[in-house]
Motif scaffolding. Structure first.
Motif, PDB file in Angstrom:
ATOM      1  N   GLU A   1       0.853  -1.186   0.000  1.00 12.43           N
ATOM      2  CA  GLU A   1       0.000   0.000   0.000  1.00 12.43           C
ATOM      3  C   GLU A   1       0.891   1.239   0.000  1.00 12.43           C
ATOM      4  N   GLU A   2       0.758   2.028  -1.072  1.00 19.98           N
ATOM      5  CA  GLU A   2       1.541   3.243  -1.231  1.00 19.98           C
ATOM      6  C   GLU A   2       0.597   4.413  -1.446  1.00 19.98           C
ATOM      7  N   ASN A   3       1.056   5.613  -1.145  1.00 19.91           N
ATOM      8  CA  ASN A   3       0.250   6.814  -1.377  1.00 19.91           C
ATOM      9  C   ASN A   3      -0.077   6.966  -2.853  1.00 19.91           C
ATOM     10  N   ASN A   4      -1.334   7.290  -3.140  1.00 18.17           N
ATOM     11  CA  ASN A   4      -1.799   7.609  -4.496  1.00 18.17           C
ATOM     12  C   ASN A   4      -1.662   6.471  -5.500  1.00 18.17           C
ATOM     13  N   ILE A   5      -1.450   5.242  -5.043  1.00 24.38           N
ATOM     14  CA  ILE A   5      -1.348   4.074  -5.925  1.00 24.38           C
ATOM     15  C   ILE A   5      -2.315   3.013  -5.407  1.00 24.38           C
ATOM     16  N   GLU A   6      -3.003   2.374  -6.323  1.00 27.29           N
ATOM     17  CA  GLU A   6      -3.901   1.274  -5.955  1.00 27.29           C
ATOM     18  C   GLU A   6      -3.083   0.161  -5.283  1.00 27.29           C
TER      19      GLU A   6
END
Length: 161
Positions: free
Chosen positions: A81-86
């Motif tokens: 889980e990364e910022n701004n990425i699905e």
């Protein structure tokens, strides 16, 4: 910064799989690592279209390390889980070394990686994961390898191959 969560179950159908990596064992229960820019790592890569996890892992080990694998088993996946990425999955497998061929340059990068056999007691130290998820997957890999491979001897020596 990415958050990693270890899951020793099947990847949900709605989760994209971006990579397949392996925890690969020698006959004497050592784990194969590659040395890349002075960092020890597992080996693997991105699955190609219509390629199984096993096919991806075998191909990547040949391309990057010129090592043939056998007796490959699904272990689980890391949820990333990364910022701004699905959110996406990184699949992890276990396998056994079938043949260690002459070392050569990686077909894609042109690098020639050093190949290192680590004792199971030191592998976490070499991989130096910053999160709990990486260490949990190594623990699960060793447990599954014990069940699948029935090691007759266990070596504590470490060396480059």
């Amino acid at each position: 910064m990415a958050k990693f969560t270890w899951n020793n179950c099947v990847v949900p159908h709605n989760l994209k799989i971006k990579q397949v990596y392996g925890v690969v064992f020698s006959d004497d229960k050592r784990i194969l690592l590659r040395l890349d820019d002075n960092k020890y790592k597992l080996t693997g890569g991105k699955p190609e279209e219509n390629e199984s996890y096993e096919e991806t892992l075998k191909r990547e080990y040949i391309e990057e390390l010129n090592i043939e694998l056998e007796d490959i088993h699904y272990l689980g996946y890391l949820l990333v889980e990364e910022n701004n990425i699905e959110p996406y999955a990184q699949v992890r497998m276990i396998g056994k070394i079938k043949n260690i061929n002459k070392n050569r340059h990686d077909i894609d990068t042109g690098k020639q990686y050093k190949r290192f056999l680590s004792s199971i007691n030191n592998v976490k130290k070499y991989l130096n994961y910053e999160d709990e998820a990486g260490n949990l997957l190594i623990d699960d890999a060793i447990i599954m390898a014990d069940k699948k491979y029935k090691f007759e001897k266990i070596a504590d020596i470490e060396n480059y191959v």
